[in-house]
Scaffold this active site. Sequence first.
Site, PDB file in Angstrom:
ATOM      1  CB  THR A   1      -6.343   0.668  -3.683  1.00  0.00           C
ATOM      2  OG1 THR A   1      -5.452   1.238  -2.721  1.00  0.00           O
ATOM      3  CG2 THR A   1      -6.275  -0.849  -3.560  1.00  0.00           C
TER       4      THR A   1
ATOM      5  CG  ASP B   1      -1.525   1.108  -3.871  1.00  0.00           C
ATOM      6  OD1 ASP B   1      -0.572   1.674  -3.299  1.00  0.00           O
ATOM      7  OD2 ASP B   1      -2.695   1.130  -3.429  1.00  0.00           O
ATOM      8  CG  HIS B   2      -1.709   4.762  -4.847  1.00  0.00           C
ATOM      9  ND1 HIS B   2      -1.511   5.396  -3.652  1.00  0.00           N
ATOM     10  CD2 HIS B   2      -2.713   3.880  -4.636  1.00  0.00           C
ATOM     11  CE1 HIS B   2      -2.372   4.942  -2.769  1.00  0.00           C
ATOM     12  NE2 HIS B   2      -3.111   3.995  -3.327  1.00  0.00           N
TER      13      HIS B   2
ATOM     14  CG  HIS C   1      -4.252   4.286   3.210  1.00  0.00           C
ATOM     15  ND1 HIS C   1      -4.819   5.522   3.425  1.00  0.00           N
ATOM     16  CD2 HIS C   1      -4.782   3.819   2.056  1.00  0.00           C
ATOM     17  CE1 HIS C   1      -5.666   5.776   2.438  1.00  0.00           C
ATOM     18  NE2 HIS C   1      -5.654   4.769   1.589  1.00  0.00           N
TER      19      HIS C   1
ATOM     20  CD  GLU D   1      -2.715   1.438   0.103  1.00  0.00           C
ATOM     21  OE1 GLU D   1      -3.260   0.463  -0.443  1.00  0.00           O
ATOM     22  OE2 GLU D   1      -2.837   2.606  -0.317  1.00  0.00           O
TER      23      GLU D   1
HETATM   24  C1  GP9 Z   1      -8.853   0.135   1.596  1.00  0.00           C
HETATM   25  C2  GP9 Z   1      -7.720   0.339   0.684  1.00  0.00           C
HETATM   26  C3  GP9 Z   1      -7.386   1.781   0.432  1.00  0.00           C
HETATM   27  O1  GP9 Z   1      -9.580  -1.045   1.510  1.00  0.00           O
HETATM   28  O2  GP9 Z   1      -7.445  -0.587  -0.232  1.00  0.00           O
HETATM   29  O3  GP9 Z   1      -7.503   2.230  -0.860  1.00  0.00           O
HETATM   30  P1  GP9 Z   1      -6.890   3.622  -1.360  1.00  0.00           P
HETATM   31  O4  GP9 Z   1      -7.409   4.702  -0.463  1.00  0.00           O
HETATM   32  O5  GP9 Z   1      -5.401   3.520  -1.273  1.00  0.00           O
HETATM   33  O6  GP9 Z   1      -7.352   3.748  -2.755  1.00  0.00           O
HETATM   34 MN    MN Z   2      -3.910   2.378  -2.196  1.00  0.00          MN
END
Ligand code: GP9
Ligand code: MN
Length: 431
Positions: free
Chosen positions: A82, A259-260, A200, A38
């Site tokens: 995500t 992911d980003h 996150h 993440e």
């Molecule tokens: C929560 C998670 C967050 O289930 O996968 O997603 P994001 O905010 O990074 O798009």
């Molecule tokens: Mn994410």
Amino acid sequence: GPKDLQKIQQFVKENHSPANVSYYGTEKGKNVFVIHLESFQQFLIDYKVDGQEVTPNLNAFYHDQHTKSFDNFYNQVGQGKTSDAEMMQENSLFGLNSGSAMVKYGASNTFESMPGILGQMGYTSAAFHGDVATFWNRNNTYKSFGYNYFFSKEFYPNANKPSYNVGYGLKDKIFLKDTAQYLQQLPQPFYAKLITVTNHYPYDLDKENISFPATKTGDNTVDGYVQTAHYLDQAFGELMDYLKKAGLYDNSMFVLYGDHFGISENHQPAIAQLLGKDKVTDYDLGEFQKVPFMIHSSDLDGGIDHTYGGEIDMMPTLLDLLGVPTNNMTIFGHDLLSAQNPQIVVFRKGGWVTPKYMKYNNHYYDTQTGEELYLSKDKELAKEAKANDAYADKVLSDSDKVITGDLLRFDKRTDFHKVNKKNYDYSKKAT
Ligand code: GP9
Ligand code: MN
């Protein structure tokens, strides 16, 4: 209708990068782990704070002799964050221009996805995530992708204990420990996707789990980032230990990706400090979109691969290794192991990067030196920029057409990997 799909398939076919014979099928039959890191950016790899590595376990993995690590790999997400990363990784389709494709089309569309494809090759597939099943519409989307199982938060013991959670869900160490238990019970070979969540925004962590110094940029939303990244790294290290003990390490291929971005462009003074610069240019911000992409397997020759690519390229790369032909699939990425890879990375938010040039926030740069270039003064750049803009428009708009028109339902290929959503039930009583 079907004609639109045919036209798009024509373009995709003409642009197809043939698989690399020295990699094709070499990982066939192995378990596949996709570990979604993440908000994890490439700059964290080998990064130090006060002389200490932020992510020692991931660094060792990155440099392992059996890990192929890409150091020019960019995130390509849009507003779907995500979920866009997942859409690209599983289908080689882009997220949409606005909103989340998984939320809008995940339940209704036909897809040709990694779990569905591998399912037809005898794999069992399972997704694991420590947040509620409905987030990003995963509970519906994963059925369309063909996931046999989806272990969301409710499947984890004591998942609602406040001390087990931070931010969006279960703390990564608890999540991965319990996930390892489930993994040992899955029939092999399996395709397992593990989506972490502790690293996150806003990078909160309880005192007991903080074991790394914060950075001192003075920007509160940035300074905890290395602490949660360090925690994620420890959780990853523990997972690898569990898997080695469970005998799941040597017969598996591990795919890791970020992911980003974790630090958005609203924090430029802090980014400059982290990078040791006075101020950042749009080139620096473009480079800041790099995320890790690593593939590890005990029989893979490792090393740092400088091929330019992004998330849209993960699926064809993995299918090459797994020995699945992709030449008839409607996909917008290219096999990063292919010698004929075109090496153009298209950003969903606009712009692109190639080994030669970068266009980011409507400025142009020499990718290798970071020197700013100007269309009006550089004929070669002007010519390539035009071609790259056209390519970017084409793949983004074709991908959008596939998703918004649900065009894959018209694919009548005999080798289309069809999924029957009705075969899947992720309610707890189903297990
Ligand atoms: C929560 C998670 C967050 O289930 O996968 O997603 P994001 O905010 O990074 O798009
Ligand atoms: Mn994410």
